[in-house]
Design an enzyme around this catalytic site. Structure first.
Site, PDB file in Angstrom:
ATOM      1  N   THR A   1       0.804  -1.222   0.000  1.00 50.94           N
ATOM      2  CA  THR A   1       0.000   0.000   0.000  1.00 50.94           C
ATOM      3  C   THR A   1       0.841   1.278   0.000  1.00 50.94           C
ATOM      4  O   THR A   1       0.312   2.365  -0.136  1.00 50.94           O
ATOM      5  CB  THR A   1      -0.951   0.001   1.211  1.00 50.94           C
TER       6      THR A   1
ATOM      7  N   GLU B   1      30.571  -7.363  -9.738  1.00 56.23           N
ATOM      8  CA  GLU B   1      31.226  -6.068  -9.605  1.00 56.23           C
ATOM      9  C   GLU B   1      32.179  -6.123  -8.426  1.00 56.23           C
ATOM     10  O   GLU B   1      32.129  -7.063  -7.624  1.00 56.23           O
ATOM     11  CB  GLU B   1      30.194  -4.944  -9.459  1.00 56.23           C
TER      12      GLU B   1
ATOM     13  N   HIS C   1      26.993   1.050  -4.076  1.00 59.02           N
ATOM     14  CA  HIS C   1      26.592  -0.135  -3.346  1.00 59.02           C
ATOM     15  C   HIS C   1      27.482  -0.286  -2.123  1.00 59.02           C
ATOM     16  O   HIS C   1      28.680  -0.141  -2.202  1.00 59.02           O
ATOM     17  CB  HIS C   1      26.749  -1.391  -4.202  1.00 59.02           C
TER      18      HIS C   1
ATOM     19  N   ILE D   1      13.419  -6.087  -1.803  1.00 61.70           N
ATOM     20  CA  ILE D   1      13.811  -5.018  -2.729  1.00 61.70           C
ATOM     21  C   ILE D   1      14.459  -3.852  -1.970  1.00 61.70           C
ATOM     22  O   ILE D   1      15.338  -3.172  -2.483  1.00 61.70           O
ATOM     23  CB  ILE D   1      12.559  -4.489  -3.475  1.00 61.70           C
TER      24      ILE D   1
ATOM     25  N   GLU E   1       5.837   3.011  -3.484  1.00 65.24           N
ATOM     26  CA  GLU E   1       6.633   2.080  -4.296  1.00 65.24           C
ATOM     27  C   GLU E   1       5.901   0.752  -4.465  1.00 65.24           C
ATOM     28  O   GLU E   1       5.880   0.169  -5.547  1.00 65.24           O
ATOM     29  CB  GLU E   1       7.999   1.833  -3.641  1.00 65.24           C
TER      30      GLU E   1
ATOM     31  N   LYS F   1      -3.583  -1.842   7.572  1.00 68.85           N
ATOM     32  CA  LYS F   1      -4.610  -1.713   6.536  1.00 68.85           C
ATOM     33  C   LYS F   1      -5.285  -3.051   6.240  1.00 68.85           C
ATOM     34  O   LYS F   1      -5.876  -3.236   5.174  1.00 68.85           O
ATOM     35  CB  LYS F   1      -3.990  -1.128   5.274  1.00 68.85           C
TER      36      LYS F   1
ATOM     37  N   GLU G   1      16.298  -0.940  -0.122  1.00 64.12           N
ATOM     38  CA  GLU G   1      17.696  -0.523  -0.089  1.00 64.12           C
ATOM     39  C   GLU G   1      17.946   0.182   1.238  1.00 64.12           C
ATOM     40  O   GLU G   1      17.055   0.834   1.772  1.00 64.12           O
ATOM     41  CB  GLU G   1      17.920   0.453  -1.256  1.00 64.12           C
TER      42      GLU G   1
END
Lengths: 295, 374
Positions: free
Chosen positions: A17, A213, A251, A102, A20, A43, A104
């Protein structure tokens, strides 16, 4: 077939909700994902309308209620960093099979705690700080744009989101079985190695693209694993040759300290394991095409 | 964020770990007064966030307050591996009997913290670890339980530390967890001639992701040495100054790092790293470009965006906005692909700025930007 996520997956969204959560739930639905519920204790009981889902999507107070009502087996976590530890712990307690985180900016002590907790309860964590995973044509759990490419025979595992998109785009005409963004944080749940083994076992994946990386030694470990256990061709790409020592470039995990963890060391380890490593994303895509043409 | 030694020392003291008596000075005169308070003799230590201070001449023993003033004057302003010593810490000398090493460090691959301890502490610990790994104990810590008295005793035994070190290990674990540190290191932990166990030097690195719940340090270390980095940080941009001529801006840390590599592969050197992040707005793009273009070293700029969540039309709007705000004197090479790329390209084409050039591939655009920087 695919790995970790298929059209059969029933997906909950923790934090659906929020701004994002709403935006990406809409995109996940548009990509055909079977989103079966949202989770938000404040909610609970509401139903949220979505264009791509007649009747809307119910919001549950807990992951357990969501699983009991819908049979969900995947959760995608969009809750703010301060609440992720509780969110993943709750999902693991409820017995979810896969938690895709997800968010960050989660403190590493929290990640260490929820990752270890989830592992003990048999919950696979992907992330945190990752774009999630997509099985094109079937389902999308996270924020990877679904319209870049189509179903196909390449598997992809990557620390970096935008590099994932770049490679998906370069190879869009071949298509992908599953693309997994494992995230660039110092501690993550699912690793390159986990994905390599899953792709090895997936009959529809012919070749694996591995993107790494600078920072840590995950790519070196992956190289050692490939040498011993992976029979399918692997093509690699490593970012960060030009990054200066000791500077963080976005990162948390992308920090070079001392001699290990450099892009050069990773490239050498992968090449020593028989992996062809591209100098640029475009060259990497070309190597993939060469492999597929010769097989 | 790394703490200075004196900050680490304060933390240790607060959590009940014994440390030498010490104070921090920013001037030589102040150093003299502190040495006087400490009883005359003092160890003067440069406060820089890097190792190898001793070898670089940044740690010296002063016999009296006058010598402390002189030594502080030598050390203040000293450059140690690119770090300037703006402060010195003066510590009361202690009579060392034995030196140990203890730390908690994140084991990334295993996904938990590791206790590392050795009865052979001091400056050469890395050599000890490399040459005689059996002299260094590495004990994983289960995050569900942490370092209890029993666990600490196990670590101390494994490393052949004296039993009373277990108490220090428990307290340092509390520092690690309570302060959201990703590294706590004491080297050396010493036993003094009079039998005390003291943390003589320490290093603490804090988790930037935990700032929302660790307010003590506030913006303590937002002081950037580089003025461009300071300006970028003030605008909330993820910018790192490098030493080349091609300005680079893109979306996503991985893609931007890759862009630096591709530019370097074309024989040029990138001037900076700038990640505008996912879903960036026109404003962020405009701010980023204005920082890069004010770098006197920059001769050309490469904007490399693959629109995933980020929409290329917003990026193009940001470029146009920047062009309205600043007079462009350097060529801009733009590569837009992915989400709304056609719209983004059309916006730039419509603007027709003579110094803005569009190239459709990443490698091709990097070559062009490199060429323009020659």
């Amino acid at each position: 077939m695919a790995i970790y996520l298929t059209k059969e997956s029933k997906v909950l969204v923790q934090g659906m909700t929020g701004a994002e959560g709403m935006k990406h739930t809409r995109r996940m639905l548009a990509a055909g994902t079977n989103v079966v519920g949202g989770v938000n204790p404040r909610k609970a009981g509401r139903t949220v309308e979505f264009d791509d889902r007649a009747g809307g999507i119910d919001v549950f107070g807990t992951v357990r209620e969501g699983i009991e009502a819908t049979g969900a087996d995947v959760t995608v976590v969009f809750v703010p960093p301060a609440f992720c530890k509780a969110a993943v712990t709750e999902a693991a307690d409820a017995g979810i099979g896969l938690a895709v985180v997800i968010t960050e900016g989660i403190p590493v002590h929290d990640t260490v705690a929820f990752q270890s907790y989830a592992q003990q309860r048999g919950t696979r964590v992907i992330g945190p700080n990752c774009p999630g995973l997509i099985t094109p044509g079937q389902a999308n759990a996270g924020i990877i744009p679904a319209d870049i490419t189509k179903p196909g025979r390449i598997g992809l595992v990557s620390k970096s989101g935008t590099l994932t998109y770049q490679l998906m785009y370069e190879l869009r005409d071949i298509g992908f079985s599953t693309c997994v963004g494992i995230g660039g944080d110092p501690v993550i749940g699912t690793t390159h190695i986990d994905c390599l083994q899953a792709f090895e076992d997936d009959p529809e994946t012919e070749l694996v693209v591995l993107i790494g990386e600078i920072g840590g030694d995950a790519e070196e470990r992956a190289a050692a694993y490939i040498r011993e256990h992976i029979s399918k061709p692997v093509v690699g790409y490593v970012a960060g040759f030009t990054a200066p020592e000791g500077k963080t470039m976005g990162h948390a995990g992308a920090i070079v300290s001392g001699s290990t963890g450099t892009a050069r060391a990773k490239q050498q380890a992968l090449e020593a394991a028989g992996v062809r490593v591209g100098a640029t994303p475009t060259e990497t895509a070309r190597l993939v095409l060469e492999h597929l043409a010769s097989s | 964020m790394d703490l200075f030694e004196y900050q680490a020392r304060e933390l240790f003291e607060e959590y009940g770990v014994s440390v030498p008596t010490a104070e921090v000075a920013g001037t030589a005169k102040e150093a003299r007064r502190i040495a006087d308070r400490l009883g005359g003799r003092a160890v003067v230590k440069a406060q820089v966030k890097t190792g190898g201070r001793g070898k670089a001449g940044g740690v010296k023993l002063a016999a009296d307050p006058a010598a402390a003033e002189l030594t502080a004057r030598q050390i203040l302003g000293m450059d140690i591996k690119g770090h300037t010593a703006h402060q010195v810490m003066l510590a009361q000398p202690v009579e060392i009997e034995t030196e140990f090493y203890v730390s908690y460090v994140l084991d990334r691959a295993a996904g938990h913290f590791l206790a590392i301890a050795s009865a052979e502490g001091g400056m050469e610990i890395e050599e000890v670890a490399a040459n005689r790994p059996e002299a260094v104990a590495r004990i994983p810590v289960d995050p569900a339980h942490g370092v209890t008295a029993d666990k600490a005793a196990e670590i101390a035994r494994a490393a052949h530390l004296p039993p009373e070190a277990a108490d220090v290990l428990v307290k340092l674990w509390t520092v690690l967890t309570e302060e959201d540190a990703v590294l706590v290191e004491v080297n050396p932990l010493v036993r003094t001639r009079d039998g005390r166990l003291l943390a003589l030097d320490g290093k603490v690195a804090l988790d930037d992701n935990a700032r929302f719940r660790q307010t003590r340090w506030g913006g303590a270390e937002t002081a950037h040495d580089d003025p461009l980095e300071a300006r970028a940080a003030a605008k909330g941009l993820n910018y790192v100054k490098l030493d080349g001529q091609v300005g680079v801006v893109g979306n996503g840390a991985g893609l931007v790092m890759s862009t630096l590599d591709v530019v370097a592969g074309c024989g040029a050197r990138p001037a900076n790293f700038l990640d505008i992040g996912g879903g960036a707005s026109a404003r962020v793009m405009a701010d980023g470009l204005s920082v890069i273009l004010s770098d006197p070293d920059v001769r050309s700029v490469f904007v490399n965006v693959f629109g995933g969540i980020t929409a290329c039309d917003a990026v193009a709007d940001g470029i146009v906005q920047a062009l309205d705000e600043i007079r462009l004197t350097k060529p801009l090479v733009v590569r837009l692909d992915g989400n709304s790329a056609a719209q983004g390209r059309a916006i730039l084409n419509g603007h027709r700025h003579p110094l803005v050039e569009q190239v459709t591939t990443m490698d091709g655009a990097a070559r062009r930007a490199a060429q323009l920087a020659k």
